[in-house]
Scaffold this motif. Sequence first.
Motif, PDB file in Angstrom:
ATOM      1  N   LYS A 282       3.457   6.385  -5.160  1.00 12.31           N
ATOM      2  CA  LYS A 282       3.459   7.016  -6.527  1.00 12.31           C
ATOM      3  C   LYS A 282       2.193   8.218  -6.696  1.00 12.31           C
ATOM      4  CE  LYS A 282       4.737   2.233  -8.518  1.00 12.31           C
ATOM      5  NZ  LYS A 282       4.328   1.055  -8.607  1.00 12.31           N
ATOM      6  N   ARG A 283       1.232   7.841  -5.906  1.00  8.83           N
ATOM      7  CA  ARG A 283      -0.075   8.768  -6.296  1.00  8.83           C
ATOM      8  C   ARG A 283       0.844  10.143  -5.517  1.00  8.83           C
ATOM      9  NH1 ARG A 283      -5.013   7.043  -7.126  1.00  8.83           N
ATOM     10  NH2 ARG A 283      -5.334   4.555  -7.139  1.00  8.83           N
ATOM     11  N   ARG A 284       1.167  10.280  -4.468  1.00  5.93           N
ATOM     12  CA  ARG A 284       1.656  11.272  -3.685  1.00  5.93           C
ATOM     13  C   ARG A 284       2.403  12.083  -4.604  1.00  5.93           C
ATOM     14  NH1 ARG A 284       4.761  10.188   1.487  1.00  5.93           N
ATOM     15  NH2 ARG A 284       6.267   9.747   0.049  1.00  5.93           N
ATOM     16  N   ASP A 285       3.158  11.761  -5.702  1.00  8.92           N
ATOM     17  CA  ASP A 285       3.946  12.830  -6.390  1.00  8.92           C
ATOM     18  C   ASP A 285       3.304  13.505  -7.266  1.00  8.92           C
ATOM     19  OD1 ASP A 285       6.301  11.785  -5.069  1.00  8.92           O
ATOM     20  OD2 ASP A 285       6.934  10.297  -6.659  1.00  8.92           O
ATOM     21  N   LYS A 286       2.163  12.800  -7.922  1.00  4.87           N
ATOM     22  CA  LYS A 286       1.282  13.272  -8.721  1.00  4.87           C
ATOM     23  C   LYS A 286       0.310  14.389  -7.998  1.00  4.87           C
ATOM     24  CE  LYS A 286      -2.494  11.957 -12.171  1.00  4.87           C
ATOM     25  NZ  LYS A 286      -3.176  10.764 -12.416  1.00  4.87           N
ATOM     26  N   ALA A 287      -0.032  13.890  -6.806  1.00  5.40           N
ATOM     27  CA  ALA A 287      -1.224  14.786  -6.016  1.00  5.40           C
ATOM     28  C   ALA A 287      -0.315  16.141  -5.632  1.00  5.40           C
ATOM     29  CB  ALA A 287      -1.435  14.056  -4.848  1.00  5.40           C
TER      30      ALA A 287
ATOM     31  N   LEU B 156      -4.488  14.109   2.557  1.00  2.00           N
ATOM     32  CA  LEU B 156      -5.008  12.709   2.842  1.00  2.00           C
ATOM     33  C   LEU B 156      -3.820  11.759   2.391  1.00  2.00           C
ATOM     34  CD1 LEU B 156      -7.212  10.733   3.308  1.00  2.00           C
ATOM     35  CD2 LEU B 156      -7.914  10.813   0.903  1.00  2.00           C
ATOM     36  N   ILE B 157      -3.295  11.652   1.187  1.00  2.00           N
ATOM     37  CA  ILE B 157      -2.341  10.583   0.641  1.00  2.00           C
ATOM     38  C   ILE B 157      -1.189  10.850   1.715  1.00  2.00           C
ATOM     39  CG2 ILE B 157      -0.891  10.063  -1.245  1.00  2.00           C
ATOM     40  CD1 ILE B 157      -2.709  10.778  -3.139  1.00  2.00           C
TER      41      ILE B 157
ATOM     42  N   SER C 145      -1.074  11.650   4.991  1.00  2.00           N
ATOM     43  CA  SER C 145      -1.491  11.174   6.193  1.00  2.00           C
ATOM     44  C   SER C 145      -1.479   9.593   6.154  1.00  2.00           C
ATOM     45  CB  SER C 145      -2.742  11.618   6.602  1.00  2.00           C
ATOM     46  OG  SER C 145      -3.461  11.140   7.733  1.00  2.00           O
ATOM     47  N   LEU C 146      -2.018   9.296   5.098  1.00  2.00           N
ATOM     48  CA  LEU C 146      -2.235   7.616   4.881  1.00  2.00           C
ATOM     49  C   LEU C 146      -0.928   6.941   4.997  1.00  2.00           C
ATOM     50  CD1 LEU C 146      -5.158   7.358   2.621  1.00  2.00           C
ATOM     51  CD2 LEU C 146      -5.290   7.144   4.958  1.00  2.00           C
ATOM     52  N   ALA C 147      -0.035   7.522   4.044  1.00  2.00           N
ATOM     53  CA  ALA C 147       1.362   6.863   3.717  1.00  2.00           C
ATOM     54  C   ALA C 147       2.270   6.918   5.239  1.00  2.00           C
ATOM     55  CB  ALA C 147       2.009   7.625   2.681  1.00  2.00           C
ATOM     56  N   GLY C 148       2.020   8.327   5.970  1.00  2.00           N
ATOM     57  CA  GLY C 148       2.642   8.429   7.312  1.00  2.00           C
ATOM     58  C   GLY C 148       2.319   7.343   8.173  1.00  2.00           C
ATOM     59  N   GLN C 149       1.073   6.978   8.192  1.00  2.00           N
ATOM     60  CA  GLN C 149       0.558   6.051   9.002  1.00  2.00           C
ATOM     61  C   GLN C 149       1.011   4.545   8.972  1.00  2.00           C
ATOM     62  OE1 GLN C 149      -3.815   6.666  10.514  1.00  2.00           O
ATOM     63  NE2 GLN C 149      -3.767   8.037   8.973  1.00  2.00           N
ATOM     64  N   LEU C 150       1.137   4.306   7.577  1.00  2.00           N
ATOM     65  CA  LEU C 150       1.561   3.023   7.173  1.00  2.00           C
ATOM     66  C   LEU C 150       3.028   2.835   7.328  1.00  2.00           C
ATOM     67  CD1 LEU C 150      -0.107   2.722   3.620  1.00  2.00           C
ATOM     68  CD2 LEU C 150      -0.405   1.187   5.235  1.00  2.00           C
ATOM     69  N   GLY C 151       3.785   3.881   7.210  1.00  2.00           N
ATOM     70  CA  GLY C 151       5.337   4.023   7.573  1.00  2.00           C
ATOM     71  C   GLY C 151       5.431   3.946   8.950  1.00  2.00           C
ATOM     72  N   ASP C 152       4.581   4.112   9.891  1.00  2.00           N
ATOM     73  CA  ASP C 152       4.812   3.920  11.355  1.00  2.00           C
ATOM     74  C   ASP C 152       3.922   2.470  11.690  1.00  2.00           C
ATOM     75  OD1 ASP C 152       5.777   6.396  11.524  1.00  2.00           O
ATOM     76  OD2 ASP C 152       3.862   7.573  12.183  1.00  2.00           O
TER      77      ASP C 152
ATOM     78  N   ASP D  80       0.591  -1.257  -0.117  1.00  2.00           N
ATOM     79  CA  ASP D  80      -0.094  -0.049   0.168  1.00  2.00           C
ATOM     80  C   ASP D  80       0.749   1.167  -0.096  1.00  2.00           C
ATOM     81  OD1 ASP D  80      -2.315  -1.530  -0.059  1.00  2.00           O
ATOM     82  OD2 ASP D  80      -2.799  -1.100   2.173  1.00  2.00           O
ATOM     83  N   LEU D  81       1.970   1.159   0.757  1.00  2.00           N
ATOM     84  CA  LEU D  81       2.760   2.218   0.840  1.00  2.00           C
ATOM     85  C   LEU D  81       3.339   2.523  -0.492  1.00  2.00           C
ATOM     86  CD1 LEU D  81       4.117   4.467   2.762  1.00  2.00           C
ATOM     87  CD2 LEU D  81       5.773   2.791   3.336  1.00  2.00           C
ATOM     88  N   GLU D  82       3.894   1.624  -1.126  1.00  2.00           N
ATOM     89  CA  GLU D  82       4.601   1.637  -2.655  1.00  2.00           C
ATOM     90  C   GLU D  82       3.505   2.264  -3.329  1.00  2.00           C
ATOM     91  OE1 GLU D  82       6.438  -0.862  -6.185  1.00  2.00           O
ATOM     92  OE2 GLU D  82       6.055  -1.583  -4.284  1.00  2.00           O
ATOM     93  N   SER D  83       2.120   2.011  -3.109  1.00  2.00           N
ATOM     94  CA  SER D  83       1.185   2.352  -4.390  1.00  2.00           C
ATOM     95  C   SER D  83       0.899   3.898  -3.716  1.00  2.00           C
ATOM     96  CB  SER D  83      -0.041   1.603  -4.139  1.00  2.00           C
ATOM     97  OG  SER D  83      -1.259   2.127  -4.441  1.00  2.00           O
ATOM     98  N   LEU D  84       0.783   4.111  -2.752  1.00  2.00           N
ATOM     99  CA  LEU D  84       0.545   5.729  -2.170  1.00  2.00           C
ATOM    100  C   LEU D  84       1.459   6.588  -2.622  1.00  2.00           C
ATOM    101  CD1 LEU D  84      -1.270   5.361   1.154  1.00  2.00           C
ATOM    102  CD2 LEU D  84      -2.388   6.140  -0.890  1.00  2.00           C
TER     103      LEU D  84
END
Length: 366
Positions: A142-147, A164-165, A167-174, A136-140
């Motif tokens: 990729k989206r984060r750069d575009k967003a 949002l992206i 925040s989601l990526a930060g939580q996954l990273g933790d 999921d982190l890898e997927s997000l």
Amino acid sequence: MSFSCGFVGLPNVGKSTLFNALCKGGAEAANFPFCTIEPNTGIVPVPDERLQVLSDLEKSGRIVPSTLKFIDIAGLVKGASQGQGLGNQFLGHIRSVDAIAHVVRLFEDGDVVHVDGRIDPVNDLDVILTELMLADLESLEKRRDKAHKLARANDPDARLEYELIKSLAGQLGDGRIPEYDKNNPKLVEWVKGYGLLSMMPAFVCANTDEENFRNFGTSEKAKALVEFAAKHGMEVVPVCAKLEEELGQLEEEEAAMFMEELGIKETGLARVIRTGYRLLDYITFFTAGPMESRAWTVTRGTPAPQAAGKIHTDLCRGFIRMETVSYEDLVAAGGWAKAQAAGKLRIEGKEYLIQDGDVIHVRFSV
């Protein structure tokens, strides 16, 4: 409508044995990793005692229960998010199900080698969740750069999505399953579109021995598993694959007697289905008559026309009204005609939200 539940877990935790026991299926179960490569699928009826009662009252010719689709997905290994084992193929299969049953091993058997060489259900679950989070982190990312690029163009929606992206990526990273404001329809729609594996409805299926199944939660390993799963917002459902296999070979009455002897009130299959329905907020309504009594599954909050559409698309398209009696009122009255005579039949329109246990008749015109 049948909901699909995917069995996910490390190799040799008993996924295929459990699948076979619950579905009486023919999935290959063997003592080596990746025995299951293509997902095996099994359809099982959803047990509901109300159906038989309705059938007896209406003298129905047959009973048609709702169904559940079990999917036995290939064993996951550490590094799956980076393509190890069956990698992306495995992760793709998970995306196709409605709910995930994380199968972990809580039984000792010297003849069945655990991939890590030890029985540690908390570690099993940790490995599975870590791999899903990494994917999921890898997927997000990729989206984060575009967003981020769109957000810099001063688009308020793009800025909101970028935050949002992030925040989601930060939580996954933790190492946490992400949370966000589910009261915001825009965020809900975006998150749904991301198809995040770690945020899918999920529970833990602990494959135990018979003793642990009867007295689940008493062993230290079981307690640790329940505690670890709760931290990730999941409940643990104990299932004994060997016991389910034995029950599956018996006639209904014999199985009931066997369960009574063992002091077991419900099968593992019933527990799994009940948990899945609760997770997905599913309810059951019925149609009953001389031809058949049938159960239908919808999500709670489904309007009457859409519920009618589960029976046939014409019923939704030409919906006029719905005649409804609650299961309890129907049984108390002694059948549809008597319930109607007793004033228990309600006429509901297009705004009505179908309720669990509704017995319905749809008036329509096309």
